[in-house]
Design an enzyme around this catalytic site. Structure first.
Site, PDB file in Angstrom:
ATOM      1  N   GLU A 113      18.751  83.216  55.411  1.00 57.39           N
ATOM      2  CA  GLU A 113      18.354  83.385  54.007  1.00 57.39           C
ATOM      3  C   GLU A 113      16.919  82.918  53.774  1.00 57.39           C
ATOM      4  O   GLU A 113      16.289  82.317  54.651  1.00 57.39           O
ATOM      5  CB  GLU A 113      19.356  82.630  53.112  1.00 57.39           C
ATOM      6  N   CYS A 131      21.471  89.521  56.911  1.00 63.86           N
ATOM      7  CA  CYS A 131      22.863  89.300  57.319  1.00 63.86           C
ATOM      8  C   CYS A 131      22.960  89.022  58.822  1.00 63.86           C
ATOM      9  O   CYS A 131      22.081  89.420  59.604  1.00 63.86           O
ATOM     10  CB  CYS A 131      23.709  90.523  57.002  1.00 63.86           C
ATOM     11  N   ASN A 178      23.337  84.735  59.749  1.00 70.10           N
ATOM     12  CA  ASN A 178      22.561  85.124  58.570  1.00 70.10           C
ATOM     13  C   ASN A 178      21.397  84.157  58.376  1.00 70.10           C
ATOM     14  O   ASN A 178      21.484  82.970  58.700  1.00 70.10           O
ATOM     15  CB  ASN A 178      23.449  85.228  57.320  1.00 70.10           C
ATOM     16  N   GLU A 232      24.951  90.374  60.973  1.00 66.39           N
ATOM     17  CA  GLU A 232      25.043  91.610  61.755  1.00 66.39           C
ATOM     18  C   GLU A 232      23.653  92.145  62.061  1.00 66.39           C
ATOM     19  O   GLU A 232      23.379  92.626  63.165  1.00 66.39           O
ATOM     20  CB  GLU A 232      25.833  92.671  60.980  1.00 66.39           C
ATOM     21  N   CYS A 235      24.845  96.699  56.066  1.00 57.98           N
ATOM     22  CA  CYS A 235      25.139  96.422  57.482  1.00 57.98           C
ATOM     23  C   CYS A 235      26.010  97.515  58.090  1.00 57.98           C
ATOM     24  O   CYS A 235      25.906  97.803  59.280  1.00 57.98           O
ATOM     25  CB  CYS A 235      25.785  95.049  57.642  1.00 57.98           C
ATOM     26  N   CYS A 290      28.659  94.120  54.766  1.00 56.86           N
ATOM     27  CA  CYS A 290      28.168  94.686  53.503  1.00 56.86           C
ATOM     28  C   CYS A 290      27.792  96.158  53.732  1.00 56.86           C
ATOM     29  O   CYS A 290      27.704  96.630  54.872  1.00 56.86           O
ATOM     30  CB  CYS A 290      26.968  93.887  52.992  1.00 56.86           C
TER      31      CYS A 290
HETATM   32  N1  THU Z   1      26.437  88.015  54.827  1.00 52.03           N
HETATM   33  C1  THU Z   1      26.398  88.327  56.149  1.00 52.03           C
HETATM   34  O1  THU Z   1      25.672  87.703  56.932  1.00 52.03           O
HETATM   35  N2  THU Z   1      27.189  89.327  56.582  1.00 52.03           N
HETATM   36  C2  THU Z   1      28.067  90.025  55.800  1.00 52.03           C
HETATM   37  O2  THU Z   1      28.731  90.910  56.306  1.00 52.03           O
HETATM   38  C3  THU Z   1      28.189  89.710  54.376  1.00 52.03           C
HETATM   39  C4  THU Z   1      27.239  88.701  53.852  1.00 52.03           C
HETATM   40  C5  THU Z   1      25.578  86.911  54.358  1.00 52.03           C
HETATM   41  C6  THU Z   1      24.425  87.313  53.499  1.00 52.03           C
HETATM   42  C7  THU Z   1      24.157  86.031  52.740  1.00 52.03           C
HETATM   43  O3  THU Z   1      23.333  85.199  53.551  1.00 52.03           O
HETATM   44  C8  THU Z   1      25.515  85.391  52.621  1.00 52.03           C
HETATM   45  O4  THU Z   1      26.342  86.016  53.585  1.00 52.03           O
HETATM   46  C9  THU Z   1      26.135  85.525  51.258  1.00 52.03           C
HETATM   47  O5  THU Z   1      26.144  86.844  50.839  1.00 52.03           O
END
Ligand code: THU
Length: 135
Positions: free
Chosen positions: A47, A56, A45, A58, A92, A89
């Protein structure tokens, strides 16, 4: 999918997870996928200080796959940063479904190596896909 592939994809997901850029959530996620041709791609991920722009793990792995000329996922593994499973999520799930038929395996793995196996069809029933645009 063999246990070997789960092990390989888990290792790649954990490697990518180390590179997670998540200073705002402190929630490091890694993902790795394999294509029918046996090619593997991973991602973490990413940010942003502009929070809604975060991506994310994925999505990063899928972006790497597509950037390298592949458009089909056989199996994707998602590594959580703790002992809970990190289910993809909603967004994704849709991104995975773009490149994966219902029976495609999705595996969640925790830090200690516990696994939960499911399919994209279970995670996103009745997914809206390209063929729906043709009707
Ligand atoms: N996140 C992912 O990378 N994948 C998921 O399936 C759920 C959430 C990340 C997004 C964000 O950077 C952090 O987790 C918190 O939500």
């Amino acid at each position: 999918m063999t246990k070997n592939n789960i092990k390989t994809l888990s290792l790649l997901a954990f490697e990518a997870q180390k590179n997670s850029h998540s200073p705002y959530s402190n929630f490091k996620v890694g993902a790795a996928l394999i294509t029918p041709t046996g090619d593997v791609f991973s991602g973490c991920n990413v940010e942003s200080a502009a929070f809604p722009l975060g991506q994310c793990a994925e999505a990063t792995a899928i972006g790497n796959m597509v950037s390298n000329g592949h458009k089909r996922i056989s199996h994707i593994v998602i590594a959580s940063p703790n002992e809970d499973f990190c289910f993809p999520c909603g967004g994704c799930r849709q991104k995975i479904a773009e490149f994966a038929p219902d029976e495609t395996q999705v595996t969640m793995v925790t830090q200690s190596g516990e696994i939960h196996e499911t399919t994209i069809g279970e995670l996103l029933p009745n997914a809206f896909r390209a063929h729906d645009l043709e009707k």
